[in-house]
Write a protein that holds these residues in place. Structure first.
Motif, mmCIF file in Angstrom:
data_model
loop_
_atom_site.group_PDB
_atom_site.id
_atom_site.type_symbol
_atom_site.label_atom_id
_atom_site.label_comp_id
_atom_site.label_asym_id
_atom_site.label_seq_id
_atom_site.Cartn_x
_atom_site.Cartn_y
_atom_site.Cartn_z
ATOM 1 N N THR A 2 0.897 -0.937 -0.425
ATOM 2 C CA THR A 2 0.381 -0.252 -0.132
ATOM 3 C C THR A 2 1.025 0.990 -0.097
ATOM 4 O OG1 THR A 2 -2.109 -0.820 1.354
ATOM 5 C CG2 THR A 2 -1.531 1.411 1.434
ATOM 6 N N ASP A 3 1.502 1.069 0.915
ATOM 7 C CA ASP A 3 2.807 2.338 1.076
ATOM 8 C C ASP A 3 3.758 3.023 -0.101
ATOM 9 O OD1 ASP A 3 2.848 2.543 3.374
ATOM 10 O OD2 ASP A 3 4.334 1.034 4.279
ATOM 11 N N GLU B 186 0.943 4.604 -2.895
ATOM 12 C CA GLU B 186 0.807 5.626 -2.536
ATOM 13 C C GLU B 186 1.575 6.536 -3.209
ATOM 14 O OE1 GLU B 186 -1.399 7.097 0.650
ATOM 15 O OE2 GLU B 186 -2.327 6.267 -0.794
ATOM 16 N N SER C 176 -5.716 2.528 -1.336
ATOM 17 C CA SER C 176 -4.824 3.403 -0.983
ATOM 18 C C SER C 176 -5.358 4.328 -1.063
ATOM 19 C CB SER C 176 -3.417 3.185 -2.180
ATOM 20 O OG SER C 176 -2.768 4.218 -2.807
#
Length: 205
Positions: free
Chosen positions: A9-10, A13, A74
């Motif tokens: 997810t990071d 992002e 996200s």
């Protein structure tokens, strides 16, 4: 392995604003075309683009369904698709930032769920597919587009594709029926820099 994969997810992002490369747009087009061929009588039906990213696949299918819910973990990806929906004045789409790995969706149902190049990023495949099974209306379809097993891909961030029979066994355990899988596309350097092929899986509840 699981903890590292959760960090995806990071990663997404950070790349959301530059995600729509020509290569991704092309893969999304062949993926959405493959999904459309397996969608039957979708007028009046609802769909979820699960793990939608910037909505490249779902936007190609927006006119095939009565409504589409774009879902991703996200916030930046959801922001990108929200902007696209607004810019095109699309009335039959909505967005939801949600992590189904953390909890189930209690109040959302759909007739179709499609996920394109999403499963390879999910550590606990069976958990997520079970929760998606719960979201489907009776008789609803789950459509998965992803990469065939590829021994040349070595990564602790993603699964290196899927064996058809192993994925079918997982879905059967969950309760999915009439599982049909076929390889429909191959391309050069499309999977972690490796030549690879993609399958589409159709199953229903």
């Amino acid at each position: 392995m699981g903890e590292k994969m959760m960090a995806n997810t990071d990663k997404f992002e950070m790349i959301a604003h530059v995600y729509d490369t020509p290569e991704r747009i092309h893969i999304a087009k062949v993926s959405s075309d493959a999904i459309r061929k397996r969608v039957v009588n979708a007028a009046g039906k609802s769909a979820i683009d699960f793990g939608c990213g910037t909505g490249l696949v779902g936007m190609n299918l927006i006119n095939d369904f009565d409504s589409i819910l774009f879902m991703d973990t996200s916030p930046n990806m959801i922001n990108q698709i929200t902007q696209k929906i607004a810019a095109s004045s699309i009335q039959n789409a909505d967005t939801l930032c949600f992590d189904i790995e953390m909890e189930g969706l209690s109040d959302i149902r759909a007739d179709y769920i499609f996920m394109a190049q999403v499963l390879l990023h999910i550590p606990d495949v069976e958990l997520v597919l079970s929760r998606l099974y719960d979201v489907l209306n009776e008789g609803g379809h789950l459509l998965i587009v992803d990469f065939d097993y590829n021994e040349n891909v070595v990564s602790d961030m993603v699964h290196n594709g899927f064996h058809h029979h192993e994925l079918a066994n997982v879905l059967t355990r969950i309760g999915f029926k009439d599982i049909c899988i076929e390889t429909f596309y191959s391309g050069s350097r499309i999977f972690m820099g490796q030549d690879a092929s993609m399958f589409i899986l159709d199953s229903h509840k």
